[in-house]
Design an enzyme around this catalytic site. Sequence first.
Site, PDB file in Angstrom:
ATOM      1  N   PHE A  64      18.414 -14.617 -26.886  1.00  0.00           N
ATOM      2  CA  PHE A  64      16.957 -14.534 -26.722  1.00  0.00           C
ATOM      3  C   PHE A  64      16.258 -15.178 -27.915  1.00  0.00           C
ATOM      4  CE2 PHE A  64      12.728 -12.779 -26.847  1.00  0.00           C
ATOM      5  CZ  PHE A  64      12.362 -12.698 -25.508  1.00  0.00           C
ATOM      6  N   ASP A  70      -5.608   7.150   2.290  1.00  0.00           N
ATOM      7  CA  ASP A  70      -6.430   6.052   2.825  1.00  0.00           C
ATOM      8  C   ASP A  70      -7.730   5.987   2.026  1.00  0.00           C
ATOM      9  OD1 ASP A  70      -7.963   4.260   4.203  1.00  0.00           O
ATOM     10  OD2 ASP A  70      -7.816   5.282   6.143  1.00  0.00           O
ATOM     11  N   HIS A  92      -0.322   0.026  -5.674  1.00  0.00           N
ATOM     12  CA  HIS A  92      -0.298   0.542  -4.303  1.00  0.00           C
ATOM     13  C   HIS A  92      -1.649   1.105  -3.862  1.00  0.00           C
ATOM     14  CE1 HIS A  92       4.018   0.213  -4.919  1.00  0.00           C
ATOM     15  NE2 HIS A  92       3.835   0.852  -6.052  1.00  0.00           N
ATOM     16  N   ASP A 128      -2.177   6.125 -12.099  1.00  0.00           N
ATOM     17  CA  ASP A 128      -0.798   5.941 -11.671  1.00  0.00           C
ATOM     18  C   ASP A 128      -0.737   4.955 -10.495  1.00  0.00           C
ATOM     19  OD1 ASP A 128       2.013   6.747 -11.655  1.00  0.00           O
ATOM     20  OD2 ASP A 128       1.566   7.653  -9.718  1.00  0.00           O
ATOM     21  N   ASP A 168       0.469   8.671   2.210  1.00  0.00           N
ATOM     22  CA  ASP A 168      -0.268   7.644   1.464  1.00  0.00           C
ATOM     23  C   ASP A 168      -1.772   7.765   1.739  1.00  0.00           C
ATOM     24  OD1 ASP A 168      -0.020   5.089  -0.154  1.00  0.00           O
ATOM     25  OD2 ASP A 168      -1.236   4.411   1.536  1.00  0.00           O
ATOM     26  N   ASP A 182       0.839  -1.193   0.000  1.00  0.00           N
ATOM     27  CA  ASP A 182       0.000   0.000   0.000  1.00  0.00           C
ATOM     28  C   ASP A 182       0.881   1.252   0.000  1.00  0.00           C
ATOM     29  OD1 ASP A 182      -1.923   1.921   0.293  1.00  0.00           O
ATOM     30  OD2 ASP A 182      -2.793   1.139   2.138  1.00  0.00           O
ATOM     31  N   GLU A 211      -1.417   1.811 -14.663  1.00  0.00           N
ATOM     32  CA  GLU A 211      -0.030   1.388 -14.524  1.00  0.00           C
ATOM     33  C   GLU A 211       0.031   0.368 -13.396  1.00  0.00           C
ATOM     34  OE1 GLU A 211       4.298   2.975 -12.999  1.00  0.00           O
ATOM     35  OE2 GLU A 211       2.451   3.679 -12.121  1.00  0.00           O
TER      36      GLU A 211
HETATM   37 CA    CA Z   1      -1.271   3.420  -1.239  1.00  0.00          CA
END
Ligand code: CA
Length: 476
Positions: free
Chosen positions: A301, A203, A236, A232, A201, A195, A261
């Site tokens: 490869f 909530d 997370h 984006d 960050d 997260d 992403e």
């Molecule tokens: Ca987060």
Amino acid sequence: MQNGILLQAFYWDYPADGRLYRRLKEEATSLAEIGISAVWMPPAGKGTSQEDVGYGNYDYWDLGEFDAKGSVRTKYGTRAELEEAITALHEAGISVYADMVFNHKVGADESEVFQAIMVDQNDRNKDISVPHDIEAWTKFTFPERAGKYSDFVWRYYHFSGVDYDKLTGTNAIYRIVGDGKYWAEDTDEEKGNYDYLLGADIDHNHPEVIEELKSVSQFMIEEMKYDGFRFDALKHISQSFIDELTDFIIEKRPGFYFVGEYWHDSKPRMEHYLDKTSYTVDLFDVPLHFNLYEASKREDFDLRTIFQDTLVHANPMKAVTFVDNHDSQTGQSLSSWIEPWFREIAYAIILFRKDGYPCLFLGDLIGIPEAEYDGMADTLVNMCTIRGQNAYGEQDNYFVTPTKIGWVRRGDDEHTPLVVLISSADADEERMFVGEAEAGQTYVDRSGKNEPITIDEAGYGIFTVAPRSVTYWTRE
Ligand code: CA
């Protein structure tokens, strides 16, 4: 849109001259002419400074309108210029996607004291302190905007974690303590729980936050007229929040486009994500990017495995294919830049095949002077034109040897065939079938490397390719 092409309209070290929006407005018609059908704009909100690429998200509502963080404009221009760019792109028939940074905020106006627990950097489920007071930058009051558009003030309880305690001057990951509060459980499992990425960050379990982010989304759609979102850092962010937000938007705007992403070299993890978000969000094909990267780096490869474990192979309708982006540029956070000799080959792989929604990188289209990279404008304009003219119909694969693959797009009633041949070793050739109707026709190498050939009476041609390169052929 058939054979659409998305353009990522910025790169990391794009000059902070405030002119990107004006340039896009001026270039809208010429972008449409080469076949660009949608543009992914950089994050529009005010960042931590005028140099901020936009991922250091400070204020969603200040799109270059208020004299905050050192200037009215953002790195890319003012809000009025942004609106003019969107209008010009729309008039040229191009859709516009906003880059939404919903994971974190940075650059708070004030610090606050509250209870938090220090956690292990490498296992965020592991507490390494008792709850105690810390002081952190979590209060966003936006004094310059003074409540215009939204009077929402962000407080510490709207966030789940921070990475700095001002009281003790400690850099560490702190989980914010509150009633029933924890990391979002439905994020990536790396580091125990991924997260937390950076900054304060958000909530996404807090009802006031959910309402605010819905309002932000509504503003971007109704006022700013965006046609899609690029999310984006989805790894997370709570999956259930994204699911709720996309439901909310689709109800108002059916057909609104989402791409996310989700930076993970794991097809199963990405398929799981598609499932959890009810297949409303496309994802960038990160596994394909890494296959292209490996193919450009390793002589051993096997080109026949280029689509192995990719999203475009597993879920062709949900995959946005790309070569590189602002993060994979050398020196950036996810550095994995595809080698120069392989870049035309990589673009052939995303532009000329039946599956995937290809995304062109601005750095390849106009060059990156800051990195002394000239780009490949002429090659890409030519390839985009060919995609628009000849990449249609059934696809016959010739995945012949570890160093030689090719395919034929058979065309349809309105479009003649396209033949692609790639060699990662010496000069090579392959006999390929283009169709009985093509017998006697001359096919030219539109990459400009080889001499024309003639299709035989059975509808086959012997196509050639130079060492470590790609050729693409159409009827003269
Ligand atoms: Ca987060």
